[in-house]
Design a protein around this motif. Sequence first.
Motif, mmCIF file in Angstrom:
data_model
loop_
_atom_site.group_PDB
_atom_site.id
_atom_site.type_symbol
_atom_site.label_atom_id
_atom_site.label_comp_id
_atom_site.label_asym_id
_atom_site.label_seq_id
_atom_site.Cartn_x
_atom_site.Cartn_y
_atom_site.Cartn_z
ATOM 1 N N LEU A 44 15.984 -18.201 -3.794
ATOM 2 C CA LEU A 44 15.485 -18.247 -5.172
ATOM 3 C C LEU A 44 15.509 -19.666 -5.733
ATOM 4 N N LYS A 45 14.505 -19.942 -6.555
ATOM 5 C CA LYS A 45 14.337 -21.245 -7.184
ATOM 6 C C LYS A 45 14.337 -21.076 -8.700
ATOM 7 N N PRO A 46 14.671 -22.112 -9.440
ATOM 8 C CA PRO A 46 14.624 -21.998 -10.911
ATOM 9 C C PRO A 46 13.264 -21.539 -11.422
ATOM 10 N N VAL A 90 5.677 -17.191 -3.338
ATOM 11 C CA VAL A 90 6.860 -16.446 -2.880
ATOM 12 C C VAL A 90 6.780 -16.074 -1.406
ATOM 13 N N LYS A 91 5.659 -16.344 -0.787
ATOM 14 C CA LYS A 91 5.481 -15.972 0.621
ATOM 15 C C LYS A 91 6.546 -16.630 1.486
ATOM 16 N N GLY A 92 7.149 -15.818 2.340
ATOM 17 C CA GLY A 92 8.204 -16.312 3.211
ATOM 18 C C GLY A 92 9.589 -16.226 2.602
ATOM 19 N N ARG A 93 9.664 -15.976 1.295
ATOM 20 C CA ARG A 93 10.965 -15.865 0.619
ATOM 21 C C ARG A 93 11.213 -14.450 0.099
ATOM 22 N N PHE A 94 10.159 -13.784 -0.346
ATOM 23 C CA PHE A 94 10.281 -12.442 -0.916
ATOM 24 C C PHE A 94 9.711 -11.411 0.053
ATOM 25 N N THR A 153 0.819 -1.199 0.000
ATOM 26 C CA THR A 153 0.000 0.000 0.000
ATOM 27 C C THR A 153 0.861 1.261 0.000
ATOM 28 N N TRP A 154 0.235 2.402 -0.252
ATOM 29 C CA TRP A 154 0.990 3.636 -0.399
ATOM 30 C C TRP A 154 1.797 3.970 0.845
ATOM 31 N N SER A 155 1.283 3.608 2.011
ATOM 32 C CA SER A 155 1.969 3.926 3.260
ATOM 33 C C SER A 155 2.992 2.864 3.643
ATOM 34 N N GLY A 156 2.920 1.726 2.985
ATOM 35 C CA GLY A 156 3.781 0.608 3.362
ATOM 36 C C GLY A 156 3.229 -0.196 4.520
ATOM 37 N N GLY A 157 2.033 0.153 4.962
ATOM 38 C CA GLY A 157 1.487 -0.509 6.130
ATOM 39 C C GLY A 157 0.950 -1.901 5.876
ATOM 40 N N ASN A 158 0.639 -2.190 4.626
ATOM 41 C CA ASN A 158 0.110 -3.520 4.280
ATOM 42 C C ASN A 158 0.849 -4.069 3.071
ATOM 43 N N THR A 159 1.189 -5.333 3.165
ATOM 44 C CA THR A 159 1.852 -6.015 2.062
ATOM 45 C C THR A 159 1.109 -7.311 1.737
ATOM 46 N N TYR A 160 1.230 -7.736 0.501
ATOM 47 C CA TYR A 160 0.526 -8.919 0.013
ATOM 48 C C TYR A 160 1.481 -9.708 -0.878
ATOM 49 N N TYR A 161 1.372 -11.027 -0.819
ATOM 50 C CA TYR A 161 2.289 -11.881 -1.563
ATOM 51 C C TYR A 161 1.543 -13.018 -2.226
#
Length: 124
Positions: free
Chosen positions: A86-88, A64-68, A52-60
């Motif tokens: 990273l994976k192939p 990639v969750k847990g890696r990125f 989000t614009w404020s950086g308060g919420n992120t989504y994955y």
Amino acid sequence: QVQLVESGGGLVQAGGSLRLSCAASGRTLSRYAMGWFRQAPGKEREFVAAITWSGGNTYYADSVKGRFTISRDNAKNTVYLQMNGLKPEDTAVYYCAAALSLRASRTSYEYDYWGQGTQVTVSS
């Protein structure tokens, strides 16, 4: 108008890390939700992460969750994607995108501006 330029892609071995950057010009990014998408050869563009614009919420994406990790520095007008483990199958062209919205969407058509992409190649 917002111009977006990605950097930081490259060739890395499986298990390695890369940090992508997306620098904006033309307008401040502080009012924009930002997303990262990727497209592998022969496949459709897919959602990776959004903030989000404020950086308060992120989504994955589940893949990639847990890696990125997506983050942003509005003072520098830059968004980042830290990619670890990273994976192939992460091999793709990675694009950043900006949406003048309070909501950080997982859907590409909701984004207004796109960068030219940066290639990430993960060798096995």
